[in-house]
Write an enzyme that holds these catalytic residues in place. Structure first.
Site, PDB file in Angstrom:
ATOM      1  N   THR A 224       0.830  -1.210   0.000  1.00 41.85           N
ATOM      2  CA  THR A 224       0.000   0.000   0.000  1.00 41.85           C
ATOM      3  C   THR A 224       0.862   1.255   0.000  1.00 41.85           C
ATOM      4  OG1 THR A 224      -0.142   0.054   2.417  1.00 41.85           O
ATOM      5  CG2 THR A 224      -1.881  -1.142   1.230  1.00 41.85           C
ATOM      6  N   ASN A 226       1.041   4.705   1.706  1.00 39.79           N
ATOM      7  CA  ASN A 226       0.552   5.401   2.884  1.00 39.79           C
ATOM      8  C   ASN A 226       0.672   6.903   2.665  1.00 39.79           C
ATOM      9  OD1 ASN A 226       0.252   3.242   5.285  1.00 39.79           O
ATOM     10  ND2 ASN A 226       1.962   2.669   3.958  1.00 39.79           N
ATOM     11  N   GLU A 275      -4.432   4.814   3.445  1.00 42.21           N
ATOM     12  CA  GLU A 275      -3.523   4.064   2.585  1.00 42.21           C
ATOM     13  C   GLU A 275      -4.300   3.511   1.402  1.00 42.21           C
ATOM     14  OE1 GLU A 275      -1.877   0.611   4.497  1.00 42.21           O
ATOM     15  OE2 GLU A 275      -3.741   0.156   5.544  1.00 42.21           O
TER      16      GLU A 275
END
Length: 337
Positions: A224, A226, A275
């Protein structure tokens, strides 16, 4: 007083004259704003006037402590300093330019000094002398000057004295009522993304710089991006299908569809944040500025008994997000929205 910013200064000239000035905060550039701005651009063109948008930064309500419709959440890890807005200043200018490329956007710094300016000085110095206004367009509830003592009738009187006409733009809305930034924020706080999109004419978006996280997503096979502090108003905790732009010197460019989470990520105790997992993307985004368009709310955030259950749910989220975005993911030039 801070320095004024003028986008499109070359269109305005060193000594402005014969302009139509539309005044407003235009937070969100929602459908009501779009209608008013479009009508003003047409009116200016018809009258041989230069179209000028006069807006303020930061939002006057923030300086004056009147942002009562916004619930501010103490989230230093996910919110940038200041009160949440629907659009950043850069995004606001971008959206106004899309309505009409001839607009000159004048950003007047709103501070304690400007707040003390008397209504007559605002009309004579700023509108007539510095912006060369021959026509001024405002909202029906427009207030200006020290202690907001200037109103529409006062502006009309000053206009007669200083050489500009004044017109109040009619409210624009739908069956649920007038479009307004306050209404959009309330709808967003309720998590009704379809209604938010109907009011804005596009999905609500969050923006921020990609920062390093703990790498929990990658360890689950779902890396992911962030986001650092986000300046925009945040939706409720939950998981969302999204479309992601990358922001750069040449503007925004579509990057990938994905699934985003906003919350505290309780199963892995990751803390509060935003995220996004980008589909079919493999690249280094650390330090990049992203814009995450929230297209559909998939579910509430919740705690799972273990990481295995969490991973299984993430896989279901990804499948649902892909299905919900299938009609949106086509070849695009420029940004998603």
């Amino acid at each position: 007083m801070s320095q004024r910013r003028v986008d499109g200064a070359q269109k305005l000239g060193a000594k402005p004259e014969s302009t139509l000035v539309i005044i407003g905060n235009f937070d969100g550039v929602h459908r009501g704003h779009q209608a008013a701005l479009g009508a003003s651009a047409h009116e200016a063109r018809r009258g041989g006037l230069r179209p000028v948008v006069l807006t303020f930064h930061p939002h006057p309500a923030e300086v004056l402590g009147r942002f009562r419709d916004v619930q501010v959440e103490p989230a230093p890890s996910s919110r940038r300093a200041g009160l949440p807005v629907l659009t950043t200043l850069e995004r606001k200018i971008e959206l106004i330019a899309r309505i009409d490329s001839e607009f000159v956007v004048v950003v007047e710094p709103f501070d304690a000094e400007l707040a003390k300016v008397e209504p007559e000085e605002f009309a004579e110095r700023l509108l007539a002398r510095e912006l060369g206004a021959k026509s001024v367009v405002v909202g029906q509830n427009f207030r200006f000057g020290r202690n907001r003592t200037g109103d529409l009738p006062a502006l009309a009187r000053f206009g007669k004295r200083f050489g500009f006409d004044v017109r109040a733009e009619a409210l624009h809305g739908d069956a649920q009522g007038p479009f307004s930034s306050t209404r959009v924020r309330a709808t967003l706080a309720n998590g009704d993304l379809d209604a938010v999109r109907e009011q804005l004419g596009r999905p609500h978006a969050l923006s921020g710089r990609v920062v390093r996280g703990a790498g929990r997503g990658r360890s689950l096979g779902v890396p992911t991006a962030n986001l650092g502090p986000v300046p925009e108003a945040l939706p409720p905790y939950g998981v969302y299908a999204c479309l992601v732009d990358r922001l750069g010197p040449e503007g925004a460019r579509a990057l990938a569809p994905g699934v985003a989470e906003r919350g505290v990520r309780p199963t892995v105790a990751a803390g509060r944040g935003v995220e996004a997992h980008l589909f079919d993307f493999d690249g280094d985004l650390y330090g990049a500025e992203l814009r995450v368009h929230l297209v559909r709310r998939l579910r509430d955030e919740r705690r799972f008994p273990d990481v295995t259950e969490l991973k299984a749910q993430i896989e279901r989220d990804i499948a649902e997000a892909r299905a919900s975005l299938a009609g949106s993911v086509e070849e695009v030039r420029g940004a998603w929205f």
